[in-house]
Design an enzyme around this catalytic site. Structure first.
Site, PDB file in Angstrom:
ATOM      1  N   PRO A  10      -3.307  58.723 -17.072  1.00 51.53           N
ATOM      2  CG  PRO A  10      -2.699  60.610 -15.848  1.00 51.53           C
ATOM      3  CD  PRO A  10      -2.129  59.400 -16.520  1.00 51.53           C
ATOM      4  NE  ARG A  18      -9.339  64.936 -20.382  1.00 49.23           N
ATOM      5  CZ  ARG A  18      -8.031  64.924 -20.515  1.00 49.23           C
ATOM      6  NH1 ARG A  18      -7.413  63.878 -21.024  1.00 49.23           N
ATOM      7  NH2 ARG A  18      -7.318  65.957 -20.147  1.00 49.23           N
ATOM      8  CE1 TYR A  23      -5.962  65.029 -25.202  1.00 53.17           C
ATOM      9  CE2 TYR A  23      -7.981  65.857 -24.207  1.00 53.17           C
ATOM     10  CZ  TYR A  23      -6.606  65.800 -24.251  1.00 53.17           C
ATOM     11  OH  TYR A  23      -5.863  66.512 -23.352  1.00 53.17           O
ATOM     12  CB  ALA A  82      -1.935  65.322 -16.785  1.00 52.46           C
ATOM     13  CG  HIS A  85       2.624  68.194 -18.987  1.00 53.44           C
ATOM     14  ND1 HIS A  85       3.301  68.313 -20.196  1.00 53.44           N
ATOM     15  CD2 HIS A  85       1.391  67.721 -19.294  1.00 53.44           C
ATOM     16  CE1 HIS A  85       2.483  67.951 -21.180  1.00 53.44           C
ATOM     17  NE2 HIS A  85       1.333  67.594 -20.670  1.00 53.44           N
ATOM     18  CG  ASP A  92      14.053  59.595 -11.613  1.00 53.86           C
ATOM     19  OD1 ASP A  92      14.667  60.225 -12.513  1.00 53.86           O
ATOM     20  OD2 ASP A  92      13.908  60.037 -10.453  1.00 53.86           O
ATOM     21  CB  ILE A 106      -4.107  62.040 -28.626  1.00 55.32           C
ATOM     22  CG1 ILE A 106      -4.054  60.546 -28.265  1.00 55.32           C
ATOM     23  CG2 ILE A 106      -5.249  62.335 -29.598  1.00 55.32           C
ATOM     24  CD1 ILE A 106      -5.222  60.058 -27.421  1.00 55.32           C
ATOM     25  CB  SER A 107      -3.641  67.108 -28.230  1.00 57.31           C
ATOM     26  OG  SER A 107      -2.913  67.179 -27.020  1.00 57.31           O
ATOM     27  NE  ARG A 112      -4.232  70.668 -25.302  1.00 54.53           N
ATOM     28  CZ  ARG A 112      -4.618  69.688 -24.507  1.00 54.53           C
ATOM     29  NH1 ARG A 112      -4.074  68.488 -24.606  1.00 54.53           N
ATOM     30  NH2 ARG A 112      -5.549  69.889 -23.604  1.00 54.53           N
ATOM     31  NE  ARG A 116      -2.920  70.759 -21.635  1.00 51.16           N
ATOM     32  CZ  ARG A 116      -3.489  69.866 -20.817  1.00 51.16           C
ATOM     33  NH1 ARG A 116      -2.896  68.715 -20.599  1.00 51.16           N
ATOM     34  NH2 ARG A 116      -4.646  70.129 -20.245  1.00 51.16           N
TER      35      ARG A 116
END
Length: 156
Positions: A10, A18, A23, A82, A85, A92, A106-107, A112, A116
Site C-alpha cells: 500500500p 509521498r 522516501y 504498512a 506492522h 501466514d 525504503i526507509s 522511525r 514501525r
C-alpha cells in the site's frame, strides 16, 4: 530463465510524491526500471506488481509459492508497506506457500516511530533489507538470487 516477483504494498504507488524527504523522489516506475535492469544483469526475469489491497498481495504470494514449487521462480522481493506492522495474514501466506521472500523497506523503519519497529513479515522472510532507499531493490533481487543458489546447491 527463472523469475523473481517484486511486490509493492500500500501507498507505494505514491513514490516520488509521498513524503519525498522520507522516501525520495524516485517514482514506482523508476523503481521498476531499476528492478528490470538488475534482473537483466543477474539473468533472471523480473515482474513487478503493486497493490493497496492485502488480499491481492496474499494471492500473489500463493501464486509465487506454486511457481517456486514448479521450479519456475526463485521467490519474491516484497515491500509490504504498512502491512508489515499489521498483517499476520502476510506472514501466514509466506509460510503457507513456502515462498522465499526478501523483505524490503525504503526507509529505516527502526529509526522511525515505535509502531514501525515490529514486523509480522520478518520472521517468515529469508532476509531483510532496510533503509537503503530505492537502491535496496536491486540489492534485494541479488540477495534472492544468491540465497536461492545456496539453497539449491548451485554455484554462485
Amino acid at each position: 530463465m527463472k523469475k523473481v516477483l517484486v511486490i509493492n504494498g500500500p501507498n507505494l504507488n505514491l513514490l516520488g510524491t509521498r513524503e519525498p524527504a522520507q522516501y525520495g523522489h524516485e517514482t514506482l516506475a523508476d523503481v521498476e526500471r531499476m528492478c528490470l535492469a538488475a534482473g537483466a544483469r543477474l539473468e533472471v526475469e523480473v515482474e513487478c506488481r503493486q497493490s493497496n489491497h492485502e488480499g491481492a498481495l496474499i494471492d500473489w504470494l500463493h501464486e509465487a509459492g506454486r511457481e517456486v514449487a514448479a521450479g519456475r521462480m526463485l521467490g519474491v522481493v516484497m515491500n509490504p508497506g504498512a502491512y508489515t506492522h499489521t498483517s499476520v495474514a502476510l506472514h501466514d501466506a509466506i509460510k503457507g506457500a513456502s515462498v522465499p521472500v526478501i523483505e524490503l523497506h525504503i526507509s529505516n523503519v527502526h529509526a522511525r516511530e515505535e509502531f514501525r519497529h515490529h514486523s509480522f513479515v520478518s520472521p517468515a522472510a529469508r532476509g531483510i533489507i532496510v533503509g537503503l532507499g530505492v537502491k535496496g531493490y536491486p540489492l534485494a533481487i541479488e540477495a534472492l538470487v544468491r540465497t536461492s543458489e545456496s539453497h539449491t546447491g548451485e554455484a554462485s
